[in-house]
Design an enzyme around this catalytic site. Structure first.
Site, PDB file in Angstrom:
ATOM      1  N   HIS A  54       0.919  -1.087  -0.006  1.00  0.00           N
ATOM      2  CA  HIS A  54       0.105  -0.147  -0.033  1.00  0.00           C
ATOM      3  C   HIS A  54       1.033   1.179  -0.024  1.00  0.00           C
ATOM      4  O   HIS A  54       0.636   2.225  -0.824  1.00  0.00           O
ATOM      5  CB  HIS A  54      -1.011  -0.175   1.107  1.00  0.00           C
ATOM      6  N   GLU A  55       1.897   1.175   0.804  1.00  0.00           N
ATOM      7  CA  GLU A  55       2.856   2.509   0.950  1.00  0.00           C
ATOM      8  C   GLU A  55       3.595   2.673  -0.162  1.00  0.00           C
ATOM      9  O   GLU A  55       4.037   3.719  -0.682  1.00  0.00           O
ATOM     10  CB  GLU A  55       3.522   2.432   2.412  1.00  0.00           C
ATOM     11  N   HIS A  58       2.046   4.248  -3.234  1.00  0.00           N
ATOM     12  CA  HIS A  58       2.078   5.512  -2.897  1.00  0.00           C
ATOM     13  C   HIS A  58       3.461   6.211  -3.569  1.00  0.00           C
ATOM     14  O   HIS A  58       3.343   6.990  -4.392  1.00  0.00           O
ATOM     15  CB  HIS A  58       1.927   6.193  -1.586  1.00  0.00           C
TER      16      HIS A  58
END
Length: 227
Positions: A54-55, A58
């Site tokens: 998820h990170e 980004h």
């Protein structure tokens, strides 16, 4: 993808914290120490994959736009995560011990250095989309083994949690860019939750509780450079 000094350590510490929070009350019910340790490793492995991707999603999109980005631990958020988990006996977990921060832009050949609303929205939606892809993958793997139900749940949780339209969560930035993109993404997670009827009540309860919590803690630094 470029990693800065201490960034991988921060990411690892965040994964370990989430592993402890997600597994703590399950560990307490384990029959022996060996079983408790195996459960911790199982939870931390799948939570780690889900949170880290998820990170990193980004970070990947931010760097595609020529930005310098770094995953950073937020001590206040970590403390809040621990307190909320124990006060709720593990029923509510604030799964945001850190964030990808845009330190500055270095966009050679561009006439501006600030990110547009669309770029901010696309960086923000990258994280939940990573969880959506993982949710679908684990849903398909459920045909092989029920063991994949847990990572399926984790990715649903992370996706729904981060798409809530409250600052500083991803949902507020995605909604600020495109109502249709936010609606389609959020609807996709809802449809996935309907695949399992026992998740429906969990989903609705979580949504109500999360909305109440974030209305209270909106003062948590709602800056656009945190993802």
């Amino acid at each position: 993808m470029k990693f800065h000094k201490g960034e991988l350590v921060n990411l690892l510490l965040s994964v370990l914290l989430l592993g402890i929070l997600f597994s703590f009350f399950g560990i307490l019910g384990a029959p022996d120490l060996a079983e408790a340790f195996r459960y911790f490793l199982f939870v931390t492995f799948f939570v780690g994959i889900s949170f880290a991707l998820h990170e990193l999603a980004h970070k990947f999109v931010a760097e595609k736009y020529g930005c310098i980005s770094i995953y950073t631990i937020d001590p206040r958020a970590m403390l809040f995560s621990i307190i909320l988990t124990f006060l709720s006996f593990g029923s509510i977990i604030f799964a945001a011990p850190g964030y990808v921060r845009i330190l500055k832009t270095s966009r050679i050949g561009r006439s501006f250095s600030e990110l547009s609303r669309e770029e901010i929205g696309k960086i923000a939606i990258a994280g939940p989309l990573a969880n959506l892809i993982l949710s679908i993958l684990f849903a398909l793997l459920l045909r092989i083994s029920k063991i994949f139900f847990y990572p399926f749940q984790i990715n649903l949780f992370l996706g729904i949690f981060n798409l809530l339209p409250f600052p500083p969560l991803d949902g507020s930035k995605v909604l600020g860019w495109s109502l249709s993109s936010w609606s389609i993404s959020f609807l996709a997670f809802i449809l996935l939750s309907f695949l399992y009827s026992d998740l429906l009540s969990w989903f609705l309860s979580f949504l109500v509780l999360a909305a109440i919590i974030f209305l209270i803690i909106q003062k948590f630094s709602p800056r656009i450079d945190k993802f």
